[in-house]
Motif scaffolding. Structure first.
Motif, PDB file in Angstrom:
ATOM      1  N   LEU A 277       0.825  -1.198   0.000  1.00 13.38           N
ATOM      2  CA  LEU A 277       0.000   0.000   0.000  1.00 13.38           C
ATOM      3  C   LEU A 277       0.866   1.257   0.000  1.00 13.38           C
ATOM      4  CD1 LEU A 277      -2.741   1.407   0.240  1.00 13.38           C
ATOM      5  CD2 LEU A 277      -2.536   1.181   2.719  1.00 13.38           C
ATOM      6  N   ARG A 278       1.898   1.284   0.828  1.00 11.90           N
ATOM      7  CA  ARG A 278       2.795   2.432   0.876  1.00 11.90           C
ATOM      8  C   ARG A 278       3.483   2.650  -0.466  1.00 11.90           C
ATOM      9  NH1 ARG A 278       7.488   1.527   4.711  1.00 11.90           N
ATOM     10  NH2 ARG A 278       8.225   0.439   2.873  1.00 11.90           N
ATOM     11  N   ASP A 279       3.889   1.546  -1.120  1.00 13.58           N
ATOM     12  CA  ASP A 279       4.542   1.673  -2.426  1.00 13.58           C
ATOM     13  C   ASP A 279       3.587   2.221  -3.481  1.00 13.58           C
ATOM     14  OD1 ASP A 279       6.798   0.711  -1.243  1.00 13.58           O
ATOM     15  OD2 ASP A 279       6.671  -1.293  -2.141  1.00 13.58           O
ATOM     16  N   ARG A 280       2.309   1.857  -3.398  1.00 10.21           N
ATOM     17  CA  ARG A 280       1.336   2.391  -4.365  1.00 10.21           C
ATOM     18  C   ARG A 280       1.055   3.868  -4.096  1.00 10.21           C
ATOM     19  NH1 ARG A 280      -1.405  -2.504  -3.389  1.00 10.21           N
ATOM     20  NH2 ARG A 280      -2.882  -1.419  -2.047  1.00 10.21           N
ATOM     21  N   VAL A 281       1.037   4.250  -2.836  1.00  5.93           N
ATOM     22  CA  VAL A 281       0.701   5.625  -2.472  1.00  5.93           C
ATOM     23  C   VAL A 281       1.883   6.562  -2.722  1.00  5.93           C
ATOM     24  CG1 VAL A 281       0.083   7.107  -0.519  1.00  5.93           C
ATOM     25  CG2 VAL A 281      -1.059   4.926  -0.844  1.00  5.93           C
ATOM     26  N   GLN A 282       3.105   6.064  -2.530  1.00  4.71           N
ATOM     27  CA  GLN A 282       4.302   6.899  -2.682  1.00  4.71           C
ATOM     28  C   GLN A 282       5.256   6.265  -3.699  1.00  4.71           C
ATOM     29  OE1 GLN A 282       5.665   6.919   1.360  1.00  4.71           O
ATOM     30  NE2 GLN A 282       4.397   8.665   1.892  1.00  4.71           N
ATOM     31  N   PRO A 283       4.916   6.300  -4.983  1.00 13.20           N
ATOM     32  CA  PRO A 283       5.727   5.590  -5.977  1.00 13.20           C
ATOM     33  C   PRO A 283       7.159   6.132  -6.091  1.00 13.20           C
ATOM     34  CG  PRO A 283       4.047   6.906  -7.052  1.00 13.20           C
ATOM     35  CD  PRO A 283       3.768   6.948  -5.586  1.00 13.20           C
ATOM     36  N   ARG A 284       7.345   7.438  -5.911  1.00 12.18           N
ATOM     37  CA  ARG A 284       8.704   7.991  -6.040  1.00 12.18           C
ATOM     38  C   ARG A 284       9.597   7.471  -4.927  1.00 12.18           C
ATOM     39  NH1 ARG A 284       8.925  14.284  -6.289  1.00 12.18           N
ATOM     40  NH2 ARG A 284       7.567  13.825  -8.044  1.00 12.18           N
ATOM     41  N   ARG A 285       9.068   7.452  -3.718  1.00 14.89           N
ATOM     42  CA  ARG A 285       9.851   6.945  -2.583  1.00 14.89           C
ATOM     43  C   ARG A 285      10.134   5.453  -2.747  1.00 14.89           C
ATOM     44  NH1 ARG A 285       8.012   8.514   3.346  1.00 14.89           N
ATOM     45  NH2 ARG A 285       8.637  10.514   2.513  1.00 14.89           N
ATOM     46  N   ALA A 286       9.158   4.712  -3.275  1.00 17.68           N
ATOM     47  CA  ALA A 286       9.350   3.278  -3.485  1.00 17.68           C
ATOM     48  C   ALA A 286      10.434   3.028  -4.530  1.00 17.68           C
ATOM     49  CB  ALA A 286       8.041   2.634  -3.919  1.00 17.68           C
ATOM     50  N   LYS A 287      10.435   3.836  -5.592  1.00 21.82           N
ATOM     51  CA  LYS A 287      11.463   3.680  -6.624  1.00 21.82           C
ATOM     52  C   LYS A 287      12.842   3.979  -6.056  1.00 21.82           C
ATOM     53  CE  LYS A 287      12.888   5.264 -11.172  1.00 21.82           C
ATOM     54  NZ  LYS A 287      12.629   6.185 -12.273  1.00 21.82           N
ATOM     55  N   ALA A 288      12.959   5.037  -5.274  1.00 20.62           N
ATOM     56  CA  ALA A 288      14.240   5.371  -4.657  1.00 20.62           C
ATOM     57  C   ALA A 288      14.702   4.247  -3.726  1.00 20.62           C
ATOM     58  CB  ALA A 288      14.121   6.682  -3.895  1.00 20.62           C
ATOM     59  N   ALA A 289      13.778   3.663  -2.981  1.00 21.13           N
ATOM     60  CA  ALA A 289      14.134   2.563  -2.076  1.00 21.13           C
ATOM     61  C   ALA A 289      14.606   1.348  -2.867  1.00 21.13           C
ATOM     62  CB  ALA A 289      12.936   2.200  -1.204  1.00 21.13           C
ATOM     63  N   ARG A 290      13.938   1.068  -3.992  1.00 20.86           N
ATOM     64  CA  ARG A 290      14.377  -0.059  -4.834  1.00 20.86           C
ATOM     65  C   ARG A 290      15.775   0.179  -5.376  1.00 20.86           C
ATOM     66  NH1 ARG A 290       9.217   0.264  -6.945  1.00 20.86           N
ATOM     67  NH2 ARG A 290      10.019   1.236  -8.842  1.00 20.86           N
ATOM     68  N   LEU A 291      16.044   1.399  -5.825  1.00 19.67           N
ATOM     69  CA  LEU A 291      17.370   1.711  -6.349  1.00 19.67           C
ATOM     70  C   LEU A 291      18.445   1.615  -5.263  1.00 19.67           C
ATOM     71  CD1 LEU A 291      16.485   4.709  -8.680  1.00 19.67           C
ATOM     72  CD2 LEU A 291      17.085   2.380  -9.349  1.00 19.67           C
ATOM     73  N   ARG A 292      18.147   2.119  -4.056  1.00 21.12           N
ATOM     74  CA  ARG A 292      19.105   1.995  -2.951  1.00 21.12           C
ATOM     75  C   ARG A 292      19.372   0.536  -2.616  1.00 21.12           C
ATOM     76  NH1 ARG A 292      16.113   6.225  -0.824  1.00 21.12           N
ATOM     77  NH2 ARG A 292      14.978   4.787   0.512  1.00 21.12           N
ATOM     78  N   HIS A 293      18.322  -0.261  -2.596  1.00 21.36           N
ATOM     79  CA  HIS A 293      18.484  -1.688  -2.297  1.00 21.36           C
ATOM     80  C   HIS A 293      19.327  -2.368  -3.371  1.00 21.36           C
ATOM     81  CE1 HIS A 293      17.602  -5.617  -0.670  1.00 21.36           C
ATOM     82  NE2 HIS A 293      17.229  -6.010  -1.863  1.00 21.36           N
ATOM     83  N   ALA A 294      19.074  -2.042  -4.641  1.00 20.21           N
ATOM     84  CA  ALA A 294      19.855  -2.634  -5.732  1.00 20.21           C
ATOM     85  C   ALA A 294      21.330  -2.247  -5.609  1.00 20.21           C
ATOM     86  CB  ALA A 294      19.289  -2.185  -7.076  1.00 20.21           C
ATOM     87  N   MET A 295      21.596  -0.997  -5.259  1.00 19.12           N
ATOM     88  CA  MET A 295      22.983  -0.555  -5.094  1.00 19.12           C
ATOM     89  C   MET A 295      23.644  -1.290  -3.932  1.00 19.12           C
ATOM     90  SD  MET A 295      25.400   1.294  -6.201  1.00 19.12           S
ATOM     91  CE  MET A 295      24.642   2.517  -7.251  1.00 19.12           C
ATOM     92  N   ARG A 296      22.914  -1.453  -2.844  1.00 23.24           N
ATOM     93  CA  ARG A 296      23.446  -2.192  -1.695  1.00 23.24           C
ATOM     94  C   ARG A 296      23.782  -3.625  -2.075  1.00 23.24           C
ATOM     95  NH1 ARG A 296      19.582  -0.144   1.539  1.00 23.24           N
ATOM     96  NH2 ARG A 296      18.388  -2.061   1.444  1.00 23.24           N
ATOM     97  N   MET A 297      22.896  -4.237  -2.849  1.00 22.21           N
ATOM     98  CA  MET A 297      23.119  -5.629  -3.222  1.00 22.21           C
ATOM     99  C   MET A 297      24.282  -5.751  -4.208  1.00 22.21           C
ATOM    100  SD  MET A 297      21.170  -7.180  -1.304  1.00 22.21           S
ATOM    101  CE  MET A 297      21.330  -8.848  -1.878  1.00 22.21           C
ATOM    102  N   ARG A 298      24.488  -4.772  -5.079  1.00 22.19           N
ATOM    103  CA  ARG A 298      25.611  -4.814  -6.020  1.00 22.19           C
ATOM    104  C   ARG A 298      26.942  -4.680  -5.310  1.00 22.19           C
ATOM    105  NH1 ARG A 298      22.382  -1.765  -9.773  1.00 22.19           N
ATOM    106  NH2 ARG A 298      23.249   0.153  -8.891  1.00 22.19           N
ATOM    107  N   THR A 299      26.984  -3.876  -4.249  1.00 26.67           N
ATOM    108  CA  THR A 299      28.246  -3.625  -3.564  1.00 26.67           C
ATOM    109  C   THR A 299      28.505  -4.606  -2.430  1.00 26.67           C
ATOM    110  OG1 THR A 299      27.195  -2.020  -2.102  1.00 26.67           O
ATOM    111  CG2 THR A 299      28.184  -1.179  -4.127  1.00 26.67           C
ATOM    112  N   PHE A 300      27.551  -5.483  -2.138  1.00 29.02           N
ATOM    113  CA  PHE A 300      27.733  -6.453  -1.059  1.00 29.02           C
ATOM    114  C   PHE A 300      28.692  -7.552  -1.484  1.00 29.02           C
ATOM    115  CE2 PHE A 300      26.434 -10.213   1.380  1.00 29.02           C
ATOM    116  CZ  PHE A 300      26.577  -9.703   2.640  1.00 29.02           C
ATOM    117  N   ARG A 301      29.648  -7.874  -0.639  1.00 24.18           N
ATOM    118  CA  ARG A 301      30.625  -8.932  -0.948  1.00 24.18           C
ATOM    119  C   ARG A 301      30.132 -10.266  -0.401  1.00 24.18           C
ATOM    120  NH1 ARG A 301      35.073  -7.093  -4.069  1.00 24.18           N
ATOM    121  NH2 ARG A 301      35.077  -4.872  -3.751  1.00 24.18           N
ATOM    122  N   TRP A 302      29.998 -11.240  -1.246  1.00 29.12           N
ATOM    123  CA  TRP A 302      29.575 -12.587  -0.802  1.00 29.12           C
ATOM    124  C   TRP A 302      30.740 -13.307  -0.268  1.00 29.12           C
ATOM    125  CZ3 TRP A 302      24.624 -13.426  -0.241  1.00 29.12           C
ATOM    126  CH2 TRP A 302      23.742 -12.673  -0.984  1.00 29.12           C
TER     127      TRP A 302
END
Length: 66
Positions: A41-66
């Protein structure tokens, strides 16, 4: 439905633990369903914030060392 049948065959001391574990799992599953619904519901109501959160998460996952 099977729990009362097991109560007759199992020891009385183990049955309350099993019931409390099952109740805890049901409450946890209900909580997680509600949490997911609230996030959607929050993602539907605030799409810009949800997109920014997805991008931050993707960046975190790219820089994470396995």
């Amino acid at each position: 439905m099977r729990e009362p049948a097991q109560a007759d065959t199992d020891a009385g001391a183990a049955d309350p633990d099993e019931q409390s574990d099952a109740a805890r799992r049901r409450r946890r599953a209900q909580f997680l369903r509600e949490l997911t619904e609230a996030r959607e519901l929050r993602d539907r109501v605030q799409p810009r914030r949800a997109k920014a959160a997805r991008l931050r998460h993707a960046m975190r996952m790219r820089t994470f060392r396995w």
